[in-house]
Scaffold this active site. Structure first.
Site, PDB file in Angstrom:
ATOM      1  CB  SER A 107      46.058 -56.062 -52.369  1.00  0.00           C
ATOM      2  OG  SER A 107      46.499 -54.656 -52.286  1.00  0.00           O
ATOM      3  CB  CYS A 118      42.677 -50.193 -62.117  1.00  0.00           C
ATOM      4  SG  CYS A 118      42.682 -50.857 -60.528  1.00  0.00           S
TER       5      CYS A 118
HETATM    6  N1  PLP Z   1      43.313 -57.286 -58.076  1.00  0.00           N
HETATM    7  C1  PLP Z   1      42.298 -56.714 -57.824  1.00  0.00           C
HETATM    8  C2  PLP Z   1      41.043 -57.460 -57.887  1.00  0.00           C
HETATM    9  C3  PLP Z   1      42.298 -55.554 -57.602  1.00  0.00           C
HETATM   10  O1  PLP Z   1      41.044 -54.921 -57.244  1.00  0.00           O
HETATM   11  C4  PLP Z   1      43.328 -54.729 -57.328  1.00  0.00           C
HETATM   12  C5  PLP Z   1      43.199 -53.223 -56.896  1.00  0.00           C
HETATM   13  O2  PLP Z   1      42.259 -52.525 -57.070  1.00  0.00           O
HETATM   14  C6  PLP Z   1      44.650 -55.259 -57.841  1.00  0.00           C
HETATM   15  C7  PLP Z   1      44.682 -56.581 -57.906  1.00  0.00           C
HETATM   16  C8  PLP Z   1      45.881 -54.488 -57.531  1.00  0.00           C
HETATM   17  O3  PLP Z   1      46.285 -54.403 -56.194  1.00  0.00           O
HETATM   18  P1  PLP Z   1      47.366 -53.666 -55.789  1.00  0.00           P
HETATM   19  O4  PLP Z   1      46.532 -52.094 -55.712  1.00  0.00           O
HETATM   20  O5  PLP Z   1      47.739 -53.674 -54.336  1.00  0.00           O
HETATM   21  O6  PLP Z   1      48.443 -53.280 -56.748  1.00  0.00           O
END
Ligand code: PLP
Length: 387
Positions: free
Chosen positions: A201, A327
């Site tokens: 990302s 999240c």
């Molecule tokens: N995977 C992990 C381990 C993350 O920490 C995050 C975001 O916090 C994501 C996926 C999601 O990425 P994005 O924010 O670009 O959608």
């Protein structure tokens, strides 16, 4: 303000903004257009793809640009599992770890709800590590895909990805890893890791939010999630975010140019910070693996507090961090990641995560450690416990 929440997001780097600027303004073409503006955009996109491929040690054609880590995880988990099931209906299981980001976990649950899959959840040990034995125990002839993250976003534990991927490979099962938190800190060579798919990302690396990459190894079939004009070799339709791709490629290259030196420096700072907090805050617990962890993450539980109250108190003192993952913020439930590590729900609600980017300094972390001691002390004095 001392910003210690880089695992949630990072500011856009000046070099990144300068690299993407032309593709937002004068050179704004659509890469599919057959005129000079379109050609220029197509060239920029191709260069960005080559740049990302160079860091990952793969072919440019194996890179798909997406709208972020979430989309890349969705495309990997759903896209690969559905393509395999379409080729052989007996392939109807996916294996994920107990500490995956919701982007992976919910993609697997979607397959379960709508496509007849069974989700096998691989447990972690008390450090948050998936052992090869634990993975081996769930693999079946029907397993269509394994998805296990490279490094955890809440506690920073780094998984033995090369070993786990080798195990899946031995049984002919494609292996995806979510490297969103690992990028910029750990080696990303997909051949050395032995993975078939890998997610990155941009906004964790100094590129703007809404940019991601999915690497998928040459012959691994992926059912697209977005249908339309067939961009990204049919893997992901939609007019490409040229400026975003340029930004991500620039940020990734900058992050990996001095990665070993940066990782060593930040690991030293992190270790001093962890020692200072454990020394001066009675009862503080470090969560995650003591050594196999991201240089950039120090995560604790402070029993007898609530993580949210410590967070607020720290912000009053000028330190910005996170209670668990961004999240899951706003939810009262204890973090499923901490619960998977065997931490009691009541203690899990006292979690606080500090995460650093390349600009972190020793002075920042000394001040932060003192602020943590004061914040936990005052929350305990006020009796602001969770629940
Ligand atoms: N995977 C992990 C381990 C993350 O920490 C995050 C975001 O916090 C994501 C996926 C999601 O990425 P994005 O924010 O670009 O959608």
């Amino acid at each position: 303000m001392i910003f210690l929440d880089a695992a949630a997001t990072t500011p856009v780097r000046r070099e990144v903004l300068e690299a993407m600027w032309p593709y937002l303004t004068g050179d704004f073409g659509n890469p599919s257009s057959r005129h000079s503006l379109g050609d220029s955009a197509a060239r920029a996109l191709a260069d960005a793809r080559k740049t990302v491929a160079a860091v990952l040690g793969c072919r440019p054609g194996e890179i798909t640009f997406t709208s972020g880590g979430t989309e890349a995880d969705n495309l990997a988990v759903k896209g690969i599992a559905l393509a395999r099931q379409a080729a052989d209906p007996a392939l109807n299981r996916v294996a994920i770890s107990a500490v995956e980001h919701p982007a992976v976990e919910e993609s697997a649950r979607y397959l379960e709800r709508f496509h007849g899959f069974t989700v096998d959840v691989v447990p972690v040990d008390g450090n948050g590590t998936v052992t090869p034995e634990a993975l081996a125990a769930v693999l079946r002839d029907e397993t269509a895909l394994v998805s296990i993250m490279y490094a955890n976003n809440e506690v920073g534990t780094v998984q033995p990805v090369a070993e786990l991927a080798a195990l899946a490979k031995g049984r002919g099962i494609p292996f995806h890893t979510d490297a969103v938190q690992a990028a910029g800190w750990l080696p990303l060579d997909v051949k050395a890791l032995g993975v078939d798919a890998l997610t990155i990302s941009g906004h964790k690396l100094g590129a703007p939010k809404g940019n991601g990459v999915l690497f998928v190894r040459g012959r691994t079939r992926t059912e697209p999630l977005l249908h339309g004009g067939g961009q990204e070799r049919g893997r992901r339709s939609g007019t490409e975010n040229v400026a975003g791709a340029v930004a991500l490629a620039t940020a990734l290259t900058l992050a990996h140019a001095d990665r070993p030196a940066l990782a060593a420096r930040v690991t030293g700072l992190r270790d001093r910070f962890v020692a200072a907090v454990l020394d001066s805050v009675p009862g503080a617990l470090l969560t995650g693996h003591p050594s196999e962890r991201l240089p950039s993450v120090a995560s604790f539980c402070f029993p007898g507090t609530s993580g949210e109250s410590v967070l607020l108190e720290l912000e009053r003192q000028g330190v910005v961090c996170s209670s668990g993952s961004a999240c899951a913020a706003g939810s009262d439930a204890p973090s499923p990641v901490l619960v998977a590590l065997g931490i009691e729900a009541e203690v899990a609600q006292t979690a606080v995560r500090f995460s650093f980017d390349s600009s972190v300094t020793a002075a920042d972390l000394e001040a932060a450690a003192a602020a943590v001691t004061a914040a936990v002390g005052s929350v305990r004095n006020l009796g602001l416990v969770a629940g």
